[in-house]
Design a protein around this motif. Structure first.
Motif, PDB file in Angstrom:
ATOM      1  N   VAL A  33       8.271  -9.136 -14.057  1.00 58.56           N
ATOM      2  CA  VAL A  33       9.726  -9.286 -13.922  1.00 58.56           C
ATOM      3  C   VAL A  33      10.422  -7.925 -13.991  1.00 58.56           C
ATOM      4  O   VAL A  33      11.330  -7.638 -13.219  1.00 58.56           O
ATOM      5  CB  VAL A  33      10.281 -10.243 -15.009  1.00 58.56           C
ATOM      6  N   LEU A  34       9.971  -7.092 -14.915  1.00 59.01           N
ATOM      7  CA  LEU A  34      10.581  -5.768 -15.075  1.00 59.01           C
ATOM      8  C   LEU A  34       9.990  -4.714 -14.133  1.00 59.01           C
ATOM      9  O   LEU A  34      10.398  -3.558 -14.170  1.00 59.01           O
ATOM     10  CB  LEU A  34      10.441  -5.297 -16.529  1.00 59.01           C
ATOM     11  N   LYS A  35       9.003  -5.129 -13.351  1.00 62.52           N
ATOM     12  CA  LYS A  35       8.319  -4.234 -12.414  1.00 62.52           C
ATOM     13  C   LYS A  35       7.782  -2.991 -13.133  1.00 62.52           C
ATOM     14  O   LYS A  35       7.987  -1.862 -12.716  1.00 62.52           O
ATOM     15  CB  LYS A  35       9.240  -3.841 -11.268  1.00 62.52           C
ATOM     16  N   SER A  36       7.080  -3.258 -14.240  1.00 61.88           N
ATOM     17  CA  SER A  36       6.525  -2.198 -15.059  1.00 61.88           C
ATOM     18  C   SER A  36       5.000  -2.345 -15.144  1.00 61.88           C
ATOM     19  O   SER A  36       4.491  -3.456 -15.292  1.00 61.88           O
ATOM     20  CB  SER A  36       7.115  -2.265 -16.473  1.00 61.88           C
ATOM     21  N   TRP A  37       4.306  -1.237 -15.105  1.00 62.53           N
ATOM     22  CA  TRP A  37       2.855  -1.286 -15.226  1.00 62.53           C
ATOM     23  C   TRP A  37       2.430  -1.612 -16.649  1.00 62.53           C
ATOM     24  O   TRP A  37       1.278  -1.945 -16.907  1.00 62.53           O
ATOM     25  CB  TRP A  37       2.217   0.021 -14.757  1.00 62.53           C
ATOM     26  N   TRP A  38       3.351  -1.557 -17.607  1.00 60.87           N
ATOM     27  CA  TRP A  38       3.036  -1.907 -18.990  1.00 60.87           C
ATOM     28  C   TRP A  38       2.644  -3.381 -19.106  1.00 60.87           C
ATOM     29  O   TRP A  38       2.017  -3.775 -20.086  1.00 60.87           O
ATOM     30  CB  TRP A  38       4.219  -1.605 -19.903  1.00 60.87           C
ATOM     31  N   GLY A  39       2.985  -4.169 -18.143  1.00 60.33           N
ATOM     32  CA  GLY A  39       2.582  -5.569 -18.144  1.00 60.33           C
ATOM     33  C   GLY A  39       1.076  -5.741 -18.087  1.00 60.33           C
ATOM     34  O   GLY A  39       0.541  -6.768 -18.502  1.00 60.33           O
ATOM     35  N   LEU A  40       0.374  -4.725 -17.611  1.00 60.13           N
ATOM     36  CA  LEU A  40      -1.080  -4.793 -17.551  1.00 60.13           C
ATOM     37  C   LEU A  40      -1.716  -4.856 -18.938  1.00 60.13           C
ATOM     38  O   LEU A  40      -2.862  -5.258 -19.080  1.00 60.13           O
ATOM     39  CB  LEU A  40      -1.635  -3.588 -16.782  1.00 60.13           C
ATOM     40  N   VAL A  41      -0.966  -4.481 -19.959  1.00 60.41           N
ATOM     41  CA  VAL A  41      -1.462  -4.574 -21.334  1.00 60.41           C
ATOM     42  C   VAL A  41      -1.778  -6.034 -21.671  1.00 60.41           C
ATOM     43  O   VAL A  41      -2.637  -6.319 -22.506  1.00 60.41           O
ATOM     44  CB  VAL A  41      -0.421  -3.984 -22.318  1.00 60.41           C
ATOM     45  N   GLY A  42      -1.135  -6.958 -21.004  1.00 59.83           N
ATOM     46  CA  GLY A  42      -1.379  -8.380 -21.216  1.00 59.83           C
ATOM     47  C   GLY A  42      -2.785  -8.815 -20.854  1.00 59.83           C
ATOM     48  O   GLY A  42      -3.236  -9.886 -21.269  1.00 59.83           O
ATOM     49  N   ILE A  43      -3.490  -8.005 -20.099  1.00 61.98           N
ATOM     50  CA  ILE A  43      -4.864  -8.331 -19.730  1.00 61.98           C
ATOM     51  C   ILE A  43      -5.779  -8.276 -20.954  1.00 61.98           C
ATOM     52  O   ILE A  43      -6.730  -9.051 -21.062  1.00 61.98           O
ATOM     53  CB  ILE A  43      -5.365  -7.383 -18.617  1.00 61.98           C
ATOM     54  N   LEU A  44      -5.497  -7.393 -21.897  1.00 57.87           N
ATOM     55  CA  LEU A  44      -6.361  -7.234 -23.072  1.00 57.87           C
ATOM     56  C   LEU A  44      -6.468  -8.508 -23.916  1.00 57.87           C
ATOM     57  O   LEU A  44      -7.584  -8.929 -24.233  1.00 57.87           O
ATOM     58  CB  LEU A  44      -5.889  -6.050 -23.918  1.00 57.87           C
ATOM     59  N   PRO A  45      -5.354  -9.144 -24.285  1.00 54.94           N
ATOM     60  CA  PRO A  45      -5.516 -10.392 -25.047  1.00 54.94           C
ATOM     61  C   PRO A  45      -6.169 -11.508 -24.228  1.00 54.94           C
ATOM     62  O   PRO A  45      -6.886 -12.336 -24.780  1.00 54.94           O
ATOM     63  CB  PRO A  45      -4.098 -10.774 -25.462  1.00 54.94           C
ATOM     64  N   LEU A  46      -5.953 -11.496 -22.926  1.00 55.49           N
ATOM     65  CA  LEU A  46      -6.603 -12.508 -22.090  1.00 55.49           C
ATOM     66  C   LEU A  46      -8.118 -12.321 -22.072  1.00 55.49           C
ATOM     67  O   LEU A  46      -8.864 -13.295 -22.178  1.00 55.49           O
ATOM     68  CB  LEU A  46      -6.052 -12.458 -20.666  1.00 55.49           C
ATOM     69  N   ILE A  47      -8.569 -11.090 -21.962  1.00 50.30           N
ATOM     70  CA  ILE A  47     -10.008 -10.810 -21.950  1.00 50.30           C
ATOM     71  C   ILE A  47     -10.642 -11.211 -23.279  1.00 50.30           C
ATOM     72  O   ILE A  47     -11.710 -11.828 -23.307  1.00 50.30           O
ATOM     73  CB  ILE A  47     -10.269  -9.327 -21.637  1.00 50.30           C
ATOM     74  N   SER A  48      -9.980 -10.870 -24.382  1.00 52.09           N
ATOM     75  CA  SER A  48     -10.550 -11.217 -25.686  1.00 52.09           C
ATOM     76  C   SER A  48     -10.528 -12.729 -25.915  1.00 52.09           C
ATOM     77  O   SER A  48     -11.405 -13.265 -26.587  1.00 52.09           O
ATOM     78  CB  SER A  48      -9.838 -10.476 -26.816  1.00 52.09           C
ATOM     79  N   ALA A  49      -9.548 -13.422 -25.365  1.00 50.35           N
ATOM     80  CA  ALA A  49      -9.499 -14.882 -25.506  1.00 50.35           C
ATOM     81  C   ALA A  49     -10.602 -15.537 -24.691  1.00 50.35           C
ATOM     82  O   ALA A  49     -11.281 -16.453 -25.175  1.00 50.35           O
ATOM     83  CB  ALA A  49      -8.143 -15.406 -25.061  1.00 50.35           C
TER      84      ALA A  49
END
Length: 64
Positions: free
Chosen positions: A26-42
């Motif tokens: 939504v914010l068009k920010s690459w910081w959203g990729l940080v969300g991949i880390l909790p998904l991988i660990s889950a």
């Protein structure tokens, strides 16, 4: 790798990961990729940070 992430913890990680990814899009920010880390660990059921700290939210095995 021994699984150290329990069921409730997995659900929280999936929700948090998807929320972070959504905010990043939504914010068009690459910081959203940080969300991949909790998904991988889950998905993998393993959190390296939990190993270092000594936390295990998974179910404890019954002793005979």
């Amino acid at each position: 790798m021994k699984a150290n992430v329990g069921g409730a913890d997995r659900v929280v990680r999936i929700i948090a990961g998807l929320a972070i990814l959504t905010v990043g899009v939504v914010l068009k920010s690459w910081w959203g990729l940080v969300g991949i880390l909790p998904l991988i660990s889950a998905i993998g059921g393993f959190c390296p940070l939990y190993t270092l700290i000594g936390i295990n939210t998974g179910t404890a095995k019954k002793q005979a």
